[in-house]
Structures are given as structure tokens and as C-alpha cells.
Write a protein that holds these residues in place. Structure first.
Motif, PDB file in Angstrom:
ATOM      1  N   LYS A  41       0.248  -1.287 -11.705  1.00 28.57           N
ATOM      2  CA  LYS A  41       1.045  -0.071 -11.516  1.00 28.57           C
ATOM      3  C   LYS A  41       1.026   0.408 -10.066  1.00 28.57           C
ATOM      4  N   GLU A  42      -0.154   0.382  -9.440  1.00 33.94           N
ATOM      5  CA  GLU A  42      -0.279   0.910  -8.068  1.00 33.94           C
ATOM      6  C   GLU A  42       0.633   0.129  -7.115  1.00 33.94           C
ATOM      7  N   ASN A  43       0.713  -1.181  -7.307  1.00 36.52           N
ATOM      8  CA  ASN A  43       1.571  -1.994  -6.428  1.00 36.52           C
ATOM      9  C   ASN A  43       3.040  -1.608  -6.599  1.00 36.52           C
ATOM     10  N   LEU A  44       3.418  -1.339  -7.842  1.00 34.02           N
ATOM     11  CA  LEU A  44       4.817  -0.953  -8.094  1.00 34.02           C
ATOM     12  C   LEU A  44       5.103   0.432  -7.511  1.00 34.02           C
ATOM     13  N   GLU A  45       4.099   1.298  -7.572  1.00 31.46           N
ATOM     14  CA  GLU A  45       4.286   2.640  -6.975  1.00 31.46           C
ATOM     15  C   GLU A  45       4.473   2.541  -5.469  1.00 31.46           C
ATOM     16  N   LYS A  46       3.705   1.645  -4.824  1.00 32.00           N
ATOM     17  CA  LYS A  46       3.855   1.452  -3.370  1.00 32.00           C
ATOM     18  C   LYS A  46       5.252   0.929  -3.048  1.00 32.00           C
ATOM     19  N   ARG A  48       7.999   1.407  -4.770  1.00 35.86           N
ATOM     20  CA  ARG A  48       8.971   2.503  -4.937  1.00 35.86           C
ATOM     21  C   ARG A  48       8.907   3.516  -3.804  1.00 35.86           C
ATOM     22  N   ALA A  49       7.707   3.673  -3.250  1.00 40.62           N
ATOM     23  CA  ALA A  49       7.564   4.585  -2.106  1.00 40.62           C
ATOM     24  C   ALA A  49       8.347   4.023  -0.914  1.00 40.62           C
ATOM     25  N   PRO A  52      12.911   3.968  -2.913  1.00 39.53           N
ATOM     26  CA  PRO A  52      13.029   4.714  -4.185  1.00 39.53           C
ATOM     27  C   PRO A  52      14.213   4.263  -5.046  1.00 39.53           C
ATOM     28  N   GLN A  55      14.047   0.243  -9.314  1.00 39.54           N
ATOM     29  CA  GLN A  55      13.504   0.648 -10.618  1.00 39.54           C
ATOM     30  C   GLN A  55      12.307  -0.262 -10.920  1.00 39.54           C
ATOM     31  N   THR A  56      11.256   0.279 -11.508  1.00 39.52           N
ATOM     32  CA  THR A  56      10.082  -0.569 -11.758  1.00 39.52           C
ATOM     33  C   THR A  56       9.752  -0.665 -13.246  1.00 39.52           C
ATOM     34  N   CYS A  58       6.385  -1.895 -15.530  1.00 38.92           N
ATOM     35  CA  CYS A  58       5.001  -2.365 -15.497  1.00 38.92           C
ATOM     36  C   CYS A  58       4.663  -3.027 -16.831  1.00 38.92           C
TER      37      CYS A  58
END
Ligand code: NDP
Length: 244
Positions: A41-46, A48-49, A52, A55-56, A58
Motif C-alpha cells: 500500500k505504501e508504495n502505491l500511496e507514493k 499517487r503522491a 494523483p 488510480q491504484t 492494492c
């Protein structure tokens, strides 16, 4: 090459880091709606940052049912990049059944799962689709300590050819890109040691490893209409390794 993926929905697996992450960013820059699927999840959040618009999703590709459901929820998909993989590196006698099952589940079985969901929907919608599967030079040349990984990539090449054969009549093209060493986390696993790197470099006519961007260029070409008659090929991005 003037590339434009405006209006296309593009699914990239293993987009949390390495080649997949850069691929997602590049494809988004060409105007496509990118759906980035990965495990952490953290990698996908990075990701998207950084963009934006992406779309991700997980999901662990080892879970067949959860993956099928997750991909069904992001349909329709016009272009698919099956990029996710793992590498469990061991000499032949140290390869374990756990390594084998994990490697074949992520590298091969999940490709079948995701592609079935996506291609079925492409056929229902009667669209011309393109699927690119990330293989490796390791599919065609034996690499020391890569027993299970090499076997899985050999399977990827042949799975892709059978997909090209059966999906071609529906105007869905399927090809693979087969890179040499690229210094991502996976690349570092096998080739960080100078003596190992040197041995590999000495077998690459261009005398260097590949860049992430060079792999993406090949994938972009195979996804695009510029490759509209290319179906069922394994395209090396290897500086001539497989030719020598
Ligand atoms: P990385 O190890 O850097 O990245 C792999 C990605 O796949 C990560 O985002 C990882 O997720 C994801 N992934 C792994 N297992 C799962 C799983 N069970 N479920 C969902 N996602 C998963 O690899 P590379 O970027 O180097 O490799 C990309 C592709 O290129 C692979 O197919 C690889 O075999 C191929 N290749 C790579 C070469 C190299 O030298 N690097 C050479 C030749 C081919 P997470 O975010 O959790 O880590």
C-alpha cells in the motif's frame, strides 16, 4: 514516435516500484487513465503522491479470487501490462518448493488470471486490445542461480504466444518485452556484486545494463498502434545479449 493514449484505460501490474512504477507514470503522461495494481500500500500511496491522476489497486496477485475481483472492478481495460514478478535466486540444488510456488504463482499464474478477466471484457466490447507481458532475457538463456526464475520466464514467453494465437482472431495482440539486467530492487538482488555484474556485462555487446526508460519505450511501442501487425513476439531489450 508521437504517442497518445488519451481515452485509453491502462492496467499495469507490479506498479509499486521499479519498472512498473515508472511505466505507470509514463503511460499517464501520454494521457491514458492508468490503473496501478500492486501489493504494498505504501508504495502505491507514493505513486499517487507523484501523479494523483493514477488510480491504484492494492491486491496480492497470489490470491486468485481477490485478484480476479479487483480486476473486474476496474474494467474496462484497453491496454494491459503484466509486469509484476518476483525473483528467488538460488543455485539449482537449493531451490525450494516454496520458491517455486511463489515464483510461478506471481510470474505466470497471475498473468493468466489478470489476462483472462481483461481479454474476456475486451472481446465483449469488440475492441482492439494490446497486452504486453514482462519477460526477461532469462527466458531464453540459462543464468547461474536463476533456476526457478528462468523457468518462470520461459513459461511467460510460451503463455504469451498461446495468448497471441487464441486472442489474435479477436484483434487482441499479445507480446513480451525481454530485458537484460535493469538496476531496480530486483536487478540489485542478482547483480550488485561486482564480479557477477562484470561477468554479465562482458556478455552484453553494448557493454552496459539497460535503463528503466529503455524497457518502457519498448512496452509503449508494443501497446501502441505503431505495432499494429506485431503479435506473438518476444522483444529483447538486452543490448544484444541473446544474439551473442
Ligand atoms: P521490482 O522487484 O523492482 O518490482 C516488482 C513489482 O511487482 C513491485 O511493485 C512489487 O510490489 C510487485 N509485486 C511482486 N509480487 C507481487 C504480488 N504478489 N502481488 C502484487 N504485486 C506484486 O521488479 P522490476 O521492476 O525490476 O521488474 C519488473 C518486471 O521486469 C518483472 O516482470 C521482472 O521479472 C522483469 N525484468 C526485470 C529485470 C531486472 O533486471 N530488473 C530484468 C528482466 C526482466 P511491491 O510494491 O510490494 O514490492
Amino acid at each position: 514516435m508521437n504517442i497518445n493514449f488519451v481515452g485509453k484505460r491502462i492496467l499495469v501490474t507490479g506498479a509499486g516500484q521499479g519498472i512498473g512504477k515508472e511505466m505507470a507514470l509514463r503511460l499517464s503522461s501520454y494521457g491514458g487513465q492508468v490503473i496501478a495494481l500492486s501489493r504494498t500500500k505504501e508504495n502505491l500511496e507514493k505513486l499517487r503522491a507523484e501523479d494523483p491522476k493514477i488510480q491504484t489497486v492494492c491486491v496480492d496477485l497470489c490470491d486468485w479470487d481477490a485478484t480476479k475481483k479487483a480486476v473486474e472492478q476496474v474494467l474496462p481495460i484497453d491496454l494491459l501490462v503484466n509486469n509484476a514478478a518476483v525473483a528467488c535466486l538460488n543455485p539449482f540444488f537449493d531451490a525450494t518448493p516454496e520458491d517455486f510456488d511463489l515464483t510461478f504463482t506471481v510470474n505466470v499464474k497471475s498473468m493468466l488470471n489478470v489476462s483472462q478477466v481483461v481479454a474476456k471484457n475486451m472481446i465483449e466490447r469488440k475492441i482492439a486490445g494490446s497486452i504486453v507481458n514482462l519477460s526477461s532475457q532469462a527466458s531464453q538463456a540459462a543464468l547461474k542461480d536463476h533456476t526457478v526464475y528462468c523457468a518462470s520466464k520461459g513459461a511467460v514467453d510460451m503463455l504469451s504466444k498461446t495468448m497471441a494465437l487464441e486472442l489474435g482472431p479477436y484483434n487482441i495482440r499479445v507480446n513480451t518485452v525481454n530485458p537484460t539486467v535493469i538496476m531496480t530492487e530486483m536487478g540489485k538482488l542478482g547483480w550488485s556484486k561486482p564480479e557477477k555484474a562484470q561477468t554479465m556485462l562482458s556478455k552484453i555487446p553494448l557493454g552496459r545494463f539497460g535503463e528503466v526508460s529503455e524497457v518502457i519505450d519498448a512496452v509503449v511501442y508494443l501497446l501502441s498502434d505503431r505495432s499494429s501487425m506485431i503479435n506473438g513476439v518476444n522483444l529483447p531489450v538486452d543490448g544484444g545479449f541473446l544474439a551473442s
